[in-house]
Scaffold this active site. Structure first.
Site, PDB file in Angstrom:
ATOM      1  N   GLU A 439       0.900  -1.209   0.023  1.00  0.00           N
ATOM      2  CA  GLU A 439       0.062  -0.055  -0.133  1.00  0.00           C
ATOM      3  C   GLU A 439       1.009   1.395  -0.107  1.00  0.00           C
ATOM      4  O   GLU A 439       0.519   2.397   0.738  1.00  0.00           O
ATOM      5  CB  GLU A 439      -0.928  -0.192   1.177  1.00  0.00           C
ATOM      6  CG  GLU A 439      -2.250   0.811   1.045  1.00  0.00           C
ATOM      7  CD  GLU A 439      -2.957   0.736  -0.263  1.00  0.00           C
ATOM      8  OE1 GLU A 439      -3.299  -0.574  -0.755  1.00  0.00           O
ATOM      9  OE2 GLU A 439      -3.251   1.414  -1.065  1.00  0.00           O
TER      10      GLU A 439
HETATM   11  C1  LIG Z   1       2.812  -9.775   0.643  1.00  0.00           C
HETATM   12  C2  LIG Z   1       2.388  -8.584  -0.279  1.00  0.00           C
HETATM   13  C3  LIG Z   1       1.022  -8.469  -0.408  1.00  0.00           C
HETATM   14  C4  LIG Z   1       0.783  -7.482  -1.454  1.00  0.00           C
HETATM   15  N1  LIG Z   1      -0.599  -7.338  -1.762  1.00  0.00           N
HETATM   16  C5  LIG Z   1      -0.961  -6.549  -2.717  1.00  0.00           C
HETATM   17  C6  LIG Z   1      -2.351  -6.316  -3.531  1.00  0.00           C
HETATM   18  O1  LIG Z   1      -3.307  -6.958  -2.758  1.00  0.00           O
HETATM   19  N2  LIG Z   1      -2.550  -5.758  -4.686  1.00  0.00           N
HETATM   20  C7  LIG Z   1      -1.208  -5.214  -5.258  1.00  0.00           C
HETATM   21  O2  LIG Z   1      -1.544  -4.594  -6.176  1.00  0.00           O
HETATM   22  N3  LIG Z   1      -0.172  -4.950  -4.700  1.00  0.00           N
HETATM   23  C8  LIG Z   1       0.040  -5.869  -3.691  1.00  0.00           C
HETATM   24  N4  LIG Z   1       1.373  -5.825  -3.175  1.00  0.00           N
HETATM   25  C9  LIG Z   1       2.310  -5.161  -3.971  1.00  0.00           C
HETATM   26  C10 LIG Z   1       2.854  -3.970  -2.950  1.00  0.00           C
HETATM   27  O3  LIG Z   1       1.972  -2.995  -3.000  1.00  0.00           O
HETATM   28  C11 LIG Z   1       4.237  -3.258  -3.917  1.00  0.00           C
HETATM   29  O4  LIG Z   1       5.257  -4.279  -3.301  1.00  0.00           O
HETATM   30  C12 LIG Z   1       4.742  -2.159  -3.151  1.00  0.00           C
HETATM   31  O5  LIG Z   1       3.903  -1.064  -3.689  1.00  0.00           O
HETATM   32  C13 LIG Z   1       6.079  -1.792  -3.628  1.00  0.00           C
HETATM   33  O6  LIG Z   1       6.452  -1.962  -4.990  1.00  0.00           O
HETATM   34  P1  LIG Z   1       7.597  -2.993  -5.307  1.00  0.00           P
HETATM   35  O7  LIG Z   1       7.690  -4.268  -4.699  1.00  0.00           O
HETATM   36  O8  LIG Z   1       7.596  -3.032  -6.768  1.00  0.00           O
HETATM   37  O9  LIG Z   1       8.777  -2.117  -4.932  1.00  0.00           O
HETATM   38  P2  LIG Z   1       9.835  -1.015  -5.687  1.00  0.00           P
HETATM   39  O10 LIG Z   1       8.609   0.026  -6.246  1.00  0.00           O
HETATM   40  O11 LIG Z   1      10.659  -1.518  -6.520  1.00  0.00           O
HETATM   41  O12 LIG Z   1      10.773  -0.377  -4.682  1.00  0.00           O
HETATM   42  C14 LIG Z   1      11.929  -0.729  -3.992  1.00  0.00           C
HETATM   43  C15 LIG Z   1      12.402   0.470  -3.088  1.00  0.00           C
HETATM   44  O13 LIG Z   1      12.568   1.524  -3.899  1.00  0.00           O
HETATM   45  C16 LIG Z   1      12.037   2.621  -3.277  1.00  0.00           C
HETATM   46  N5  LIG Z   1      11.227   3.615  -4.261  1.00  0.00           N
HETATM   47  C17 LIG Z   1      10.518   3.253  -5.421  1.00  0.00           C
HETATM   48  N6  LIG Z   1      10.232   4.534  -5.872  1.00  0.00           N
HETATM   49  C18 LIG Z   1      10.561   5.431  -5.143  1.00  0.00           C
HETATM   50  C19 LIG Z   1      10.613   6.802  -5.294  1.00  0.00           C
HETATM   51  N7  LIG Z   1       9.855   7.583  -5.949  1.00  0.00           N
HETATM   52  N8  LIG Z   1      11.206   7.538  -4.122  1.00  0.00           N
HETATM   53  C20 LIG Z   1      11.705   6.964  -3.239  1.00  0.00           C
HETATM   54  N9  LIG Z   1      11.898   5.565  -3.004  1.00  0.00           N
HETATM   55  C21 LIG Z   1      11.230   4.832  -3.929  1.00  0.00           C
HETATM   56  C22 LIG Z   1      10.866   1.908  -2.346  1.00  0.00           C
HETATM   57  O14 LIG Z   1      10.380   2.868  -1.208  1.00  0.00           O
HETATM   58  C23 LIG Z   1      11.685   0.645  -1.975  1.00  0.00           C
HETATM   59  O15 LIG Z   1      12.323   1.012  -0.895  1.00  0.00           O
HETATM   60  C24 LIG Z   1       1.758  -6.830  -2.205  1.00  0.00           C
HETATM   61  C25 LIG Z   1       3.056  -7.093  -1.707  1.00  0.00           C
HETATM   62  C26 LIG Z   1       3.208  -7.931  -0.794  1.00  0.00           C
HETATM   63  C27 LIG Z   1       4.850  -8.209  -0.616  1.00  0.00           C
END
Ligand SMILES: Cc1cc2nc3c(=O)[nH]c(=O)nc-3n(C[C@H](O)[C@H](O)[C@H](O)COP(=O)(O)OP(=O)(O)OC[C@H]3O[C@@H](n4cnc5c(N)ncnc54)[C@H](O)[C@@H]3O)c2cc1C
Length: 597
Positions: A439
């Site tokens: 989220e």
């Molecule tokens: C158990 C679990 C349940 C989930 N449930 C759902 C669900 O029901 N529906 C759904 O759609 N998604 C879901 N998600 C996905 C979740 O919302 C994403 O994992 C999350 O938004 C982060 O995206 P990412 O994993 O691609 O990380 P990334 O976006 O790749 O981020 C990696 C790192 O980079 C940082 N970062 C990225 N962009 C920026 C920026 N602009 N400024 C500063 N820092 C930045 C982040 O803070 C993080 O530290 C779930 C994930 C998990 C693990």
């Protein structure tokens, strides 16, 4: 391992004394929230949480959910607990009466939600995601879509999911690639892969209603080209019965650090002819709809930080009273329960104080969400909404980051037994670890806070909040006594530190945006600490008044004052140091060239 007990007294205190339930109950549509009804709802919810959900928490974590050829089986007892949950009407608590809900205010639904999350976070995620999908439909669904899906989803006989994330699109949803092609009959066919979908597949209900973000072929690039679709697992016939299986499948579920019982699905849409989807609202406005719903979802995840902290605290407290080790520093030959040792006390107090601060802030924000939605006066609605918008990233980011810290302290209180899984303390930390990620990560919350919520409006709403804080600071000054003097001193320094940071953010955002964002997470933490302390100070002032009235519960009110004092000395004092990090720390953050890493 101890069973969870809902902290009803503290919940009632915060609802009535800090979040002004009586005022919320005067809002149009909230009249049913009488003190008697609210007390009854909380008591019954507390029984369900400790009697049904809590005992499943540990075994379900051990067993996990299982995938077999597209089918997902949740751990033993989960399906039955879900049946009891919806039969008890718990799923419908906060939804409008028109669709079968009970229409209770957000403020009343909030402690109930806290209980589900404390008792069994993995279980609670299913109704949480259904709530998100229901809200999307309430907000922008057509009449036909509402009639088809809402009664079942409000009752909980069908569940909902949110499908945003794709392998290349996480924090940045502009990168979503799932395709949606319009058909002659007005429906769409979807093709693509979604990952990390919470309860994307399960065995609780016969149908699952997926809300999916996708892009139509002619859509513009980026965030303005994303649309929102309803994609049910089973299509629905005109008479409401279930029709053909849609072209979607759960390809696998993830193996995770925590929330083992909650299935996290990889979803494949449209391997064959394309998954049938129905557009919600207008094309290309999907992300905008998501943003409107995001406040509720981010608030709910913030509650997870609070809820797991409460659970970890209860467990650590129980252990500290039983575990006998080392003599009392003040003398005596025998080893004593570890709760007598000052360092263990410090840990317990830091858990208790932060739990109370997070709860107070979250419920105050929940009450404001009701007012922002229902207050008869337009200006009041706008003003309250601005407060909610400012505080949502704080409730989400600060409570979840604090939740990890509190759950970790809970393990420390247990010593070696905390590291051993049977105790259950480790599970709270493992479960808490996801809350700062999904989220919107803490980094994303903090960007939202400094960019959209502070800089964009030159800190106007934040400065209004500071004024309200200064009024409480003045009241502390008049209260008298050592505890209140100490509280005032550190709160005053906290407010000043916050004010200086706000001015610095506003002054520097245009000229050096990276410097501001380098300190965004520390600022989020600072605002959380000071806002939590604001509520702790209000609680202490109420407690002083109630003690003076002499109507009983002396121990409870005295503890409120002492806990606020602890918070002032141990937590609030971090604020000036954080200010230095925010204002002076950017140079170090960006100092090295990428090759120097
Ligand atoms: C158990 C679990 C349940 C989930 N449930 C759902 C669900 O029901 N529906 C759904 O759609 N998604 C879901 N998600 C996905 C979740 O919302 C994403 O994992 C999350 O938004 C982060 O995206 P990412 O994993 O691609 O990380 P990334 O976006 O790749 O981020 C990696 C790192 O980079 C940082 N970062 C990225 N962009 C920026 C920026 N602009 N400024 C500063 N820092 C930045 C982040 O803070 C993080 O530290 C779930 C994930 C998990 C693990």
């Amino acid at each position: 391992m101890s069973e969870y007990q809902a902290p009803l007294r503290d919940m009632q205190f915060v609802l009535n004394e800090l979040a002004d339930l009586a005022d919320v109950a005067k809002l149009p549509g909230c009249e049913e929230a009488t003190p008697e009804l609210v007390e009854q709802v909380l008591e019954e919810a507390g029984k369900f949480a400790s009697g049904v959900l809590s005992p499943l928490n540990r075994p379900a974590d051990e067993e996990g959910s299982h995938w077999d050829n597209g089918k997902v089986t949740t751990p033993r007892g989960f399906k039955d607990a879900y049946k009891q949950f919806i039969e008890g009407g718990w799923n419908a608590l906060q939804f409008p009466g028109d669709w079968g809900g009970q229409g209770l205010p957000k403020l009343v639904a909030t402690p109930v939600m806290e209980m589900w999350k404390s008792a069994n976070l993995s279980f609670s995620l299913c109704p949480l995601l259904t709530t998100g999908a229901v809200e999307a439909l309430l907000l922008r669904g057509s009449d036909g879509q509402k009639k088809t899906f809402l009664p079942k989803m409000v009752a909980g006989t069908w569940t909902g999911t949110m499908n945003l994330t794709e392998p290349q699109a996480g924090s940045d949803l502009a990168l979503v690639k799932t395709r949606a092609v319009r058909q002659a009959d007005g429906t769409y066919r979807l093709h693509g892969q979604k990952i990390f979908i919470t309860y994307g597949e399960h065995d609780f209900t016969e149908n699952i209603v997926h809300m999916v973000l996708a892009r139509t072929p002619e859509a513009p690039e980026g965030v303005r080209g994303i649309s929102l679709f309803i994609v049910p697992k089973f299509l629905v016939n005109r008479d409401g019965s279930l029709g053909a299986r849609n072209d979607l499948k759960c390809a696998s579920i993830e193996h995770k650090l925590g929330i083992h019982a909650s299935p996290t699905a990889v979803m494949i849409y449209g391997e064959k002819e394309g998954a049938v989807g129905y557009l919600v609202g207008e094309e290309n406005r999907g992300l905008e709809y998501m943003f409107i719903m995001m406040n509720a979802a981010r608030f709910a995840v913030g509650m997870e930080g609070l809820a797991l902290s409460e659970r970890a605290y209860q467990q650590a407290l129980g252990y500290a009273k039983e575990r006998v080790q080392s003599r009392d520093l003040s003398g005596g030959g025998k080893a004593v329960p570890i709760i007598r040792h000052p360092d263990v006390r410090r840990m317990l107090m830091s858990m208790k104080a932060q739990v109370e601060a997070m709860r107070a802030l979250a419920y105050v924000v929940a009450g404001a969400m009701d007012a922002a939605h229902r207050h008869p006066d337009k200006e009041e609605r706008a003003k309250t909404q601005a407060f909610v918008d400012l505080m949502i990233p704080v409730v989400k980011g600060w409570s979840t980051e604090t939740g990890i810290e509190v759950a970790s302290t809970g393990i420390q209180v247990h010593g070696g037994m905390g590291f051993i899984e049977e105790t259950g303390a480790a599970q709270h930390l493992r479960d808490a670890r996801i809350t700062t990620i999904y989220e919107g990560t803490t980094g994303i919350q903090a960007n939202d806070l400094v960019g959209r919520k502070i800089a964009r409006e030159s800190g106007q709403t934040a400065k209004e909040v500071l004024k309200a804080m200064r009024a409480v600071e003045a009241a502390l000054g008049k209260a008298g006594g050592d505890d209140f003097i100490a509280m005032r001193t550190s709160f005053s320094a906290g407010i000043t530190a916050t004010a200086e940071c706000i001015d610095w953010i506003v002054a520097n955002y245009g000229a050096d945006v990276k410097a501001v964002h380098a300190g965004a997470v520390p600022f989020l933490k600072l605002l959380g600490i000071v806002s939590g302390g604001w509520q702790m100070a209000r609680a202490a002032l109420v407690a002083q008044k109630r003690l003076a009235e002499g109507k009983g519960e002396k121990a409870f009110y005295e503890a409120k004052i002492k806990t606020a004092r602890f918070y002032a000395d141990h937590v609030m004092t971090q604020a000036p140091a954080l200010k230095n990090t925010i204002v002076n720390g950017a140079a170090g953050v960006m100092a090295l060239a990428e090759e120097q890493f």
